[in-house]
Design an enzyme around this catalytic site. Structure first.
Site, PDB file in Angstrom:
ATOM      1  N   HIS A 230     -30.409  17.540  99.201  1.00 41.60           N
ATOM      2  CA  HIS A 230     -29.831  18.262  98.068  1.00 41.60           C
ATOM      3  C   HIS A 230     -30.662  18.147  96.794  1.00 41.60           C
ATOM      4  CE1 HIS A 230     -25.836  17.070 100.187  1.00 41.60           C
ATOM      5  NE2 HIS A 230     -26.314  18.187 100.697  1.00 41.60           N
TER       6      HIS A 230
ATOM      7  N   LYS B  69     -31.921  10.861  89.775  1.00 38.92           N
ATOM      8  CA  LYS B  69     -30.884   9.998  90.335  1.00 38.92           C
ATOM      9  C   LYS B  69     -31.400   8.569  90.467  1.00 38.92           C
ATOM     10  CE  LYS B  69     -28.913  13.694  93.166  1.00 38.92           C
ATOM     11  NZ  LYS B  69     -28.689  14.180  94.536  1.00 38.92           N
TER      12      LYS B  69
ATOM     13  N   TYR C 116     -24.536   6.325  92.967  1.00 37.64           N
ATOM     14  CA  TYR C 116     -25.707   6.799  92.245  1.00 37.64           C
ATOM     15  C   TYR C 116     -25.366   7.344  90.876  1.00 37.64           C
ATOM     16  CZ  TYR C 116     -24.406  11.350  94.347  1.00 37.64           C
ATOM     17  OH  TYR C 116     -23.736  12.478  94.767  1.00 37.64           O
TER      18      TYR C 116
ATOM     19  N   ASP D 279     -24.563  21.797 104.715  1.00 38.28           N
ATOM     20  CA  ASP D 279     -25.856  21.191 105.024  1.00 38.28           C
ATOM     21  C   ASP D 279     -26.482  21.776 106.289  1.00 38.28           C
ATOM     22  OD1 ASP D 279     -25.616  19.694 102.758  1.00 38.28           O
ATOM     23  OD2 ASP D 279     -25.283  17.785 103.771  1.00 38.28           O
TER      24      ASP D 279
END
Length: 190
Positions: free
Chosen positions: A61, A71, A131, A169
């Protein structure tokens, strides 16, 4: 705090000191003042956490401008194989990836700058993944590339037929077919 460039120097492995005794352990999972200068301008605005079972694969992603994200990822409990793919057109490492096992025991973290696709697969029975993001989630800017793109040559350390993926996905394009890739000049550390 130990900070080491990976095989793609813009992606950093971060290892905070862990202080343990008979009661358990303590660590600073984030301290902006201890980061290298290039990362000190990053303003993390959102924390996310997921719990997944063995074989769950999330990714690959990324978000498109103006909502692209850096991130800082880590595993609180369990074990995952974490992947960051360089999707900056013109980059000397375009299409290459970093692969790091993050666990609740090793306490390693991975900094993934803007211009990279990100994903992970759970290797343990369950895993809690956490995260920080430097931009808010925007469904209209959500994008990705296929986890099993043969050009990426990613070894997910698990048989593909045992992976559990979302419908979204499963439909992501190959890298060569993506229309959402970044320019080499993307600001990695906004």
């Amino acid at each position: 705090m130990k900070i080491t460039p990976t095989n793609i120097p813009d992606v950093l492995l971060i290892e905070p000191p862990v202080f343990g005794d008979h009661r358990g352990y303590f660590l600073e999972s984030y301290n902006k003042s201890k980061l290298p200068e290039t990362l000190k301008n990053i303003d993390f605005v959102q924390d996310n956490e997921s719990k997944s079972q063995k074989g769950v694969l999330r990714g690959l992603h990324f978000q498109t401008p103006p909502y692209c994200q850096s991130k800082l990822v880590r595993v609180i409990e369990g074990s995952v194989l974490d992947i960051a793919v360089d999707i900056r057109k013109g980059s000397p490492t375009f299409g290459e990836h970093v692969s790091i096992e993050l666990t609740g025991e090793n306490k390693k973290q991975l900094f993934i700058p803007r211009g990279f696709a990100h994903g992970f697969v759970v290797l343990s029975d369950t895993a809690i993944f956490s995260y920080k993001c430097d931009n808010y989630y925007s469904p209209n800017h959500d994008s990705g590339i296929s986890f099993n793109d043969p050009s990426l040559q990613i070894d997910w350390k698990i048989e593909i037929e045992h992976c559990i993926l979302s419908e979204k996905d499963l439909k992501l394009p190959l890298l060569k077919d993506s229309k959402d890739l970044f320019d080499i000049n993307v600001n990695l550390y906004e």
